[in-house]
Write a protein that holds these residues in place. Structure first.
Motif, mmCIF file in Angstrom:
data_model
loop_
_atom_site.group_PDB
_atom_site.id
_atom_site.type_symbol
_atom_site.label_atom_id
_atom_site.label_comp_id
_atom_site.label_asym_id
_atom_site.label_seq_id
_atom_site.Cartn_x
_atom_site.Cartn_y
_atom_site.Cartn_z
ATOM 1 N N GLN A 178 0.853 -1.187 0.000
ATOM 2 C CA GLN A 178 0.000 0.000 0.000
ATOM 3 C C GLN A 178 0.890 1.238 0.000
ATOM 4 O O GLN A 178 1.795 1.374 0.827
ATOM 5 C CB GLN A 178 -0.914 0.002 1.224
ATOM 6 C CG GLN A 178 -2.112 0.916 1.078
ATOM 7 C CD GLN A 178 -3.228 0.547 2.028
ATOM 8 O OE1 GLN A 178 -2.977 0.139 3.145
ATOM 9 N NE2 GLN A 178 -4.460 0.712 1.586
ATOM 10 N N VAL A 187 0.756 7.249 2.710
ATOM 11 C CA VAL A 187 -0.016 8.464 2.498
ATOM 12 C C VAL A 187 0.886 9.604 2.047
ATOM 13 O O VAL A 187 0.575 10.359 1.130
ATOM 14 C CB VAL A 187 -0.790 8.846 3.774
ATOM 15 C CG1 VAL A 187 -1.490 10.191 3.592
ATOM 16 C CG2 VAL A 187 -1.822 7.773 4.111
ATOM 17 N N THR A 188 2.021 9.756 2.701
ATOM 18 C CA THR A 188 3.032 10.725 2.266
ATOM 19 C C THR A 188 4.208 9.923 1.733
ATOM 20 O O THR A 188 5.094 9.526 2.485
ATOM 21 C CB THR A 188 3.469 11.634 3.422
ATOM 22 O OG1 THR A 188 2.330 12.275 3.985
ATOM 23 C CG2 THR A 188 4.438 12.698 2.922
ATOM 24 N N ASP A 215 -3.427 2.226 -4.031
ATOM 25 C CA ASP A 215 -3.570 3.648 -3.689
ATOM 26 C C ASP A 215 -2.442 4.484 -4.279
ATOM 27 O O ASP A 215 -1.922 5.406 -3.641
ATOM 28 C CB ASP A 215 -3.625 3.829 -2.167
ATOM 29 C CG ASP A 215 -4.809 3.110 -1.539
ATOM 30 O OD1 ASP A 215 -5.885 3.111 -2.161
ATOM 31 O OD2 ASP A 215 -4.667 2.545 -0.439
ATOM 32 N N ARG A 238 -2.121 8.371 -4.283
ATOM 33 C CA ARG A 238 -1.710 9.169 -3.129
ATOM 34 C C ARG A 238 -0.463 9.988 -3.453
ATOM 35 O O ARG A 238 -0.113 10.923 -2.743
ATOM 36 C CB ARG A 238 -1.436 8.262 -1.930
ATOM 37 C CG ARG A 238 -2.695 7.661 -1.326
ATOM 38 C CD ARG A 238 -2.397 6.752 -0.164
ATOM 39 N NE ARG A 238 -3.626 6.275 0.461
ATOM 40 C CZ ARG A 238 -3.674 5.431 1.482
ATOM 41 N NH1 ARG A 238 -2.546 4.960 1.982
ATOM 42 N NH2 ARG A 238 -4.829 5.056 1.992
ATOM 43 N N SER A 243 -8.540 4.459 7.035
ATOM 44 C CA SER A 243 -7.498 3.932 6.147
ATOM 45 C C SER A 243 -7.569 4.542 4.750
ATOM 46 O O SER A 243 -6.666 4.328 3.943
ATOM 47 C CB SER A 243 -7.626 2.404 6.042
ATOM 48 O OG SER A 243 -8.817 2.041 5.377
ATOM 49 N N ARG A 244 -8.633 5.290 4.443
ATOM 50 C CA ARG A 244 -8.777 5.886 3.115
ATOM 51 C C ARG A 244 -8.456 7.375 3.159
ATOM 52 O O ARG A 244 -8.718 8.042 4.154
ATOM 53 C CB ARG A 244 -10.194 5.669 2.580
ATOM 54 C CG ARG A 244 -10.521 4.197 2.312
ATOM 55 C CD ARG A 244 -11.942 4.035 1.802
ATOM 56 N NE ARG A 244 -12.287 2.646 1.571
ATOM 57 C CZ ARG A 244 -12.253 2.054 0.379
ATOM 58 N NH1 ARG A 244 -11.870 2.749 -0.679
ATOM 59 N NH2 ARG A 244 -12.598 0.789 0.230
ATOM 60 N N ASP A 245 -7.898 7.859 2.074
ATOM 61 C CA ASP A 245 -7.470 9.252 1.981
ATOM 62 C C ASP A 245 -8.483 10.027 1.135
ATOM 63 O O ASP A 245 -8.483 9.908 -0.098
ATOM 64 C CB ASP A 245 -6.079 9.318 1.350
ATOM 65 C CG ASP A 245 -5.557 10.745 1.252
ATOM 66 O OD1 ASP A 245 -6.187 11.646 1.836
ATOM 67 O OD2 ASP A 245 -4.512 10.948 0.600
ATOM 68 N N ALA A 289 -7.287 12.015 -1.875
ATOM 69 C CA ALA A 289 -6.870 11.285 -3.073
ATOM 70 C C ALA A 289 -8.062 10.707 -3.823
ATOM 71 O O ALA A 289 -7.886 9.917 -4.750
ATOM 72 C CB ALA A 289 -5.907 10.160 -2.684
ATOM 73 N N GLU A 341 -10.355 8.694 -2.599
ATOM 74 C CA GLU A 341 -10.658 7.323 -2.190
ATOM 75 C C GLU A 341 -12.015 7.202 -1.518
ATOM 76 O O GLU A 341 -12.505 6.092 -1.285
ATOM 77 C CB GLU A 341 -9.551 6.802 -1.255
ATOM 78 C CG GLU A 341 -8.203 6.675 -1.942
ATOM 79 C CD GLU A 341 -7.058 6.456 -0.962
ATOM 80 O OE1 GLU A 341 -7.334 6.055 0.180
ATOM 81 O OE2 GLU A 341 -5.891 6.691 -1.339
#
Length: 418
Positions: free
Chosen positions: A155, A158-159, A205, A208, A375-377, A380, A382
């Protein structure tokens, strides 16, 4: 009643913590158990009424597990994605000539089943690959004991930075060595992919990555370079075409693929071994549409599959597929598979709790689709927007009383009914 799960097994289901797919142990557990869940048997209201309170409680819990763990259905949209991903992984895995392998980008908005579809294809491939090779890597060095992992699921952080992405890849193999420079991490990832016999690397993902950031541009450059290692790269993300990931790519009309230039950054770290351009097939996993007869029939067929897996005591054939229900469900969910699943899950629980034991528009109008998922952004894409449904005021008509362990309201309720 022989299909009822034992209280011991139900207790294990309640307390078990799902393993993350982004580790080897978690991915293996997902692959090996994905088709093992036993749904609750189908009972009538009369059969339910003859059960003891304890058995009713166990059966209702089993029904709830059934409703929230419905099997993945094959939709026309998912079938197109599955065929492409399966074809690309299998063909690339069998190639023996020295060439950079083509990858796949699977795009689509949130809650449309991209990850579930790709993971199902990859799991089936790994099952077959392990079986063919006797659960041992065909490229293993004699005398070594490296685990064989034909598929690795990662995965995107995120950053994301090149370093954090490499660390996420190493996390899959439980490699916790962090005292490395970026070139050392890149080298370690390359070694791990080769040593563990990885044929397909899923990077979920992927959108991201924000391509206006230098780190993210370097990260994508680095991931493309891993295709030099005879690994099929599967990138999964939201609106890939509009995310900036294809900014440096050009469309090759002859090959009908997106083509990326060679990786400049990766050559600095010694990973790039050829000047071959990286090629990707881009495919979109779309929601259901409701304009043409085939589209309408496909949606109704999907609803029929959901209906078949529901365990409501007063349900009937056509509960979700007849009359105006298909149009209503399309209006409430926009044809997004994940939103439809959430609406039906919550609606089924409300039907059980209220004693109605069937789904209709009146009951579903009271269900608010909540997409709270840390857990989802959302930034982005999601988390999709949820179509606004109408809310009606209805009078609940409880058709029968219920007295199960899970519905026990405490001593005060019992004293009141005495």
């Amino acid at each position: 009643m022989s299909d009822l799960l034992s209280p011991h097994i139900l207790a294990e289901l309640v307390t078990a913590q799902p393993l993350r797919r982004d580790t080897y142990a978690g991915w293996t557990h997902h692959r090996m158990t994905r088709n093992q869940f036993v749904p609750a048997p189908r009972l009538t209201a009369d059969q339910w009424g003859l059960m003891t309170d304890r058995d009713k409680s166990h059966y209702d819990l089993h029904r709830t597990f059934t409703h929230v763990n419905m099997p993945l259905q094959e939709t026309p949209m998912a079938l197109k994605v599955s065929r492409l991903v399966n074809r690309r992984i299998r063909n690339n895995a069998l190639k023996k000539k020295d060439a950079t392998l083509s990858g796949v980008m699977v795009s689509g908005w949130g809650y449309q089943g991209k990850t579930a579809t790709v993971c199902e294809v990859a799991s089936a491939f790994e099952d077959a690959w392990l079986d063919i090779h006797g659960f041992r890597s065909p490229d293993a060095v004699r005398g070594t004991l490296d685990l064989h992992a034909p598929v690795a699921y990662v995965q995107t952080p995120v950053t994301a930075t090149p370093k954090s992405t490499c660390q996420a890849m190493l996390n899959f193999f439980d490699d916790t060595n962090r005292s490395m420079t970026l070139p050392q991490l890149v080298h370690q990832v390359a070694q791990s992919l080769e040593a563990h016999g990885v044929k397909a690397l899923i990077l979920d993902d992927i959108t991201r990555l924000r391509m206006h950031r230098a780190d993210d541009q370097d990260t994508l450059d680095l991931m493309r370079a891993f295709m030099s290692l005879n690994v099929t790269l599967i990138l999964v993300g939201v609106d890939i075409a509009g995310s900036g990931l294809l900014r440096e790519a050009r469309w090759n009309a002859k090959k009908r693929q997106w083509v990326f230039p060679p990786s400049e950054q990766a050559r600095v770290f010694g990973l790039e071994v050829t000047q071959t351009e990286r090629r990707f097939d881009l495919i979109e996993l779309e929601p259901f549409r409701y304009s043409t007869s085939p589209q309408i029939q496909a949606f109704i067929d999907h609803l029929g599959g959901i209906e078949e897996n529901l365990r409501l005591l007063e349900s009937w054939p056509g509960m979700l597929t007849d009359g105006g229900m298909p149009e209503y469900l399309m209006r409430r969910t926009g044809g997004v598979v994940g939103l439809l699943q959430r609406l039906i899950e919550d609606g089924a629980q409300e039907a059980m709790d209220s004693g109605q034991e069937f789904l209709d528009e009146s009951l579903l109008d009271e269900i608010v689709i909540s997409l709270d998922d840390p857990s989802r952004d959302p930034a982005a894409g999601e988390v999709p927007s949820v179509p606004v449904g109408t809310t009606r005021t209805r009078t609940k008509k409880v058709k029968r009383g219920r007295n199960t362990t899970l519905d026990d309201r405490g001593p005060a309720a019992h004293a009141e009914g005495a």
